[in-house]
Design an enzyme around this catalytic site. Structure first.
Site, PDB file in Angstrom:
ATOM      1  N   ARG A 217       0.854  -1.196   0.000  1.00 39.87           N
ATOM      2  CA  ARG A 217       0.000   0.000   0.000  1.00 39.87           C
ATOM      3  C   ARG A 217       0.887   1.242   0.000  1.00 39.87           C
ATOM      4  O   ARG A 217       0.643   2.204  -0.708  1.00 39.87           O
ATOM      5  CB  ARG A 217      -0.914  -0.009   1.230  1.00 39.87           C
ATOM      6  CG  ARG A 217      -2.017  -1.043   1.131  1.00 39.87           C
ATOM      7  CD  ARG A 217      -3.046  -0.867   2.227  1.00 39.87           C
ATOM      8  NE  ARG A 217      -2.715  -1.565   3.455  1.00 39.87           N
ATOM      9  CZ  ARG A 217      -3.152  -2.794   3.779  1.00 39.87           C
ATOM     10  NH1 ARG A 217      -3.923  -3.457   2.958  1.00 39.87           N
ATOM     11  NH2 ARG A 217      -2.817  -3.346   4.922  1.00 39.87           N
ATOM     12  N   CYS A 344      -2.638 -13.619  -4.893  1.00 35.68           N
ATOM     13  CA  CYS A 344      -2.256 -14.184  -3.585  1.00 35.68           C
ATOM     14  C   CYS A 344      -2.385 -15.702  -3.602  1.00 35.68           C
ATOM     15  O   CYS A 344      -2.434 -16.335  -2.555  1.00 35.68           O
ATOM     16  CB  CYS A 344      -3.075 -13.567  -2.461  1.00 35.68           C
ATOM     17  SG  CYS A 344      -4.834 -13.858  -2.596  1.00 35.68           S
TER      18      CYS A 344
HETATM   19  N1  SAH Z   1      -7.105  -5.007  -1.226  1.00 37.45           N
HETATM   20  C1  SAH Z   1      -7.776  -5.406  -0.004  1.00 37.45           C
HETATM   21  C2  SAH Z   1      -7.979  -6.899   0.113  1.00 37.45           C
HETATM   22  C3  SAH Z   1      -8.820  -7.522  -0.981  1.00 37.45           C
HETATM   23  S1  SAH Z   1      -9.476  -9.097  -0.555  1.00 37.45           S
HETATM   24  C4  SAH Z   1      -6.997  -4.860   1.185  1.00 37.45           C
HETATM   25  O1  SAH Z   1      -5.806  -4.511   1.028  1.00 37.45           O
HETATM   26  O2  SAH Z   1      -7.567  -4.781   2.267  1.00 37.45           O
HETATM   27  C5  SAH Z   1     -10.445  -9.529  -1.914  1.00 37.45           C
HETATM   28  C6  SAH Z   1     -11.802  -8.885  -1.977  1.00 37.45           C
HETATM   29  O3  SAH Z   1     -12.380  -9.255  -3.222  1.00 37.45           O
HETATM   30  C7  SAH Z   1     -12.817  -9.274  -0.917  1.00 37.45           C
HETATM   31  O4  SAH Z   1     -13.270  -8.128  -0.247  1.00 37.45           O
HETATM   32  C8  SAH Z   1     -13.975  -9.940  -1.685  1.00 37.45           C
HETATM   33  O5  SAH Z   1     -15.253  -9.575  -1.171  1.00 37.45           O
HETATM   34  C9  SAH Z   1     -13.798  -9.348  -3.055  1.00 37.45           C
HETATM   35  N2  SAH Z   1     -14.289 -10.145  -4.188  1.00 37.45           N
HETATM   36  C10 SAH Z   1     -14.248 -11.485  -4.362  1.00 37.45           C
HETATM   37  N3  SAH Z   1     -14.702 -11.820  -5.581  1.00 37.45           N
HETATM   38  C11 SAH Z   1     -15.053 -10.658  -6.205  1.00 37.45           C
HETATM   39  C12 SAH Z   1     -15.566 -10.342  -7.494  1.00 37.45           C
HETATM   40  N4  SAH Z   1     -15.798 -11.285  -8.394  1.00 37.45           N
HETATM   41  N5  SAH Z   1     -15.781  -9.043  -7.773  1.00 37.45           N
HETATM   42  C13 SAH Z   1     -15.524  -8.070  -6.895  1.00 37.45           C
HETATM   43  N6  SAH Z   1     -15.037  -8.307  -5.665  1.00 37.45           N
HETATM   44  C14 SAH Z   1     -14.794  -9.589  -5.322  1.00 37.45           C
END
Ligand code: SAH
Length: 400
Positions: A217, A344
């Protein structure tokens, strides 16, 4: 309670000793010839070769696909409470030497094998420590661990987030709740690089927050500027808050979870950026296509999807998924702007992910430059002898 005395032996099949000798900390069931002694889940055991040569010592779980988690290759080392205390102190010292707590009070204190404590994750969130115990040995030490962590850090409370599927694989029941001290509130606030965030340690992802993305970040922030930034798979909008601090005018958080998006709005407000995030609830695969059809463009895009490839069986599909969102993002980002993209999935190596991006760039008909290679934060160190400890990889790209 483990006393540190091995209660039995696990005999490695002839020809399968190499992984142990190369210090891989997992002994798989397929490599086990047999067992000697009355071995209960959580017991300390010696790992020996078929001719009886001592190889290593670890914690047993005969019911698991990984019957031994090796914790030492030193025959004189006892795996007792003193050992546990010593390794916890070392983990804490490592974090202090990385000066992670500077302007940051949320970090991973113990990252299992990478801190030589197989089966234990401990994350600090301001005044609380959240633990995940994924082996019967750590389960037995639950109270001891809570007492030790209290002595080490003097937190308000120790909380357990034992609802991950690794526990099920070890035949341990799910368990979520306080272990010691105060019960954490439904939501607490943490500070990360001087920014504030709401964290739900009860129900949030992982232990509440994506601590593994903290360093990324910070590194990505200077590139996330301009009129309109898209933060796809935003969860609680942590990248958005960094982008706003860096000078982005507006960030669109896109996620399937309405609850995560609500918290993302509150996270922006907590840092004085209210009104500068927009929430878009939807499936990124569809929304990115819709943006393309409507001719939308963005000044920067973050793609941080969940683990598409949890197992080898779904790897091909996962790669298609990564390619799909990445080629769309490459189309959507303005020329000369930035795409920060992550995977990930432990199954997807950095090299493989780079190949996926290559294919995506060809399809998008864009020239893409890698400016920085990203990995998990340094409080989630990668143990060289344990490649499985590396899972997060990312590329900071300039799209021409
Ligand atoms: N970047 C964030 C973590 C992301 S985790 C951080 O740093 O805090 C991944 C996220 O993707 C989750 O919140 C989940 O709800 C979302 N997600 C999963 N599948 C998805 C999709 N098809 N479209 C949009 N969001 C999705």
């Amino acid at each position: 309670m483990p006393t540190g005395e091995p209660v039995g032996k696990i005999i490695v099949k002839q020809g399968r000793e190499e992984a142990v000798q190369r210090r891989h900390p997992w002994l798989f069931s397929g490599s086990v010839e047999g067992m000697e002694g009355k071995i209960q889940p959580g017991d300390v055991v010696d790992v020996v070769s078929h001719d009886g040569t001592w190889l290593a010592r670890g914690f047993a779980n005969p019911q698991s696909e990984v019957p031994v988690r090796i914790a030492t290759w030193n025959p004189d080392e006892r795996l007792d409470e003193e050992w546990l205390w010593c390794r916890l102190q070392q983990a804490w010292r490592r974090r202090q030497e990385l000066s992670i707590p500077d302007e940051t009070d949320a970090f991973r204190l113990v990252y299992a094998e990478s801190d030589f404590l197989p089966g234990l994750i401990a994350d600090c969130y301001a005044d609380f420590v959240v633990v995940q115990l994924s082996t019967p040995a750590m389960e037995r030490w639950r109270e001891t661990l809570a007492a030790m962590l209290t002595e080490l850090l003097n937190p308000k409370g120790i909380f357990e987030r034992g609802d991950m599927d690794t526990r099920l694989r070890e035949k341990l029941p799910p368990r979520v709740g306080p272990v010691r001290g105060e019960t954490p509130p439904e939501r607490l606030t943490i500070t990360e690089n001087g920014l504030r965030f709401w964290v739900d340690v009860w129900k949030g992802h992982k232990t509440g927050f994506y601590l593994d993305q903290r360093d990324n970040r910070r590194r990505a922030a200077p590139y996330l500027m301009g009129e309109r930034v898209l933060n796809a798979f935003s969860y609680t909008g942590s990248f958005a808050v960094y982008a706003l601090r860096a000078g982005a005018k507006e960030v669109i958080n896109l996620d399937t979870s309405a609850e995560a998006l609500r918290l993302a709005e509150e996270n922006a407000a907590l840092n004085g950026f209210e009104g500068r995030v927009r929430s878009l609830e939807g499936n990124a695969f569809q929304v990115l296509r819709k943006f393309r059809d409507e001719g939308e463009r963005f000044d920067a895009i973050v793609l941080d999807p969940p683990r598409f490839a949890p197992t080898k069986a779904v790897l091909e599909n996962a790669l298609r998924g990564y390619k799909d969102i990445n080629w769309l993002a490459m189309r959507l980002v303005k020329q000369g702007s930035y795409l920060v993209t992550f995977s990930c999935s432990g199954m997807v190596s950095p090299e493989l992910f780079q190949q996926v991006l290559f294919a995506a760039a060809l399809d998008a008909k864009r020239e893409v430059l890698i400016l920085e290679r990203l990995t998990q934060s340094r409080d989630h160190p990668i143990l060289l002898t344990f490649p499985e400890s590396e899972y997060l990889k990312g590329f900071l790209c300039r799209v021409e």
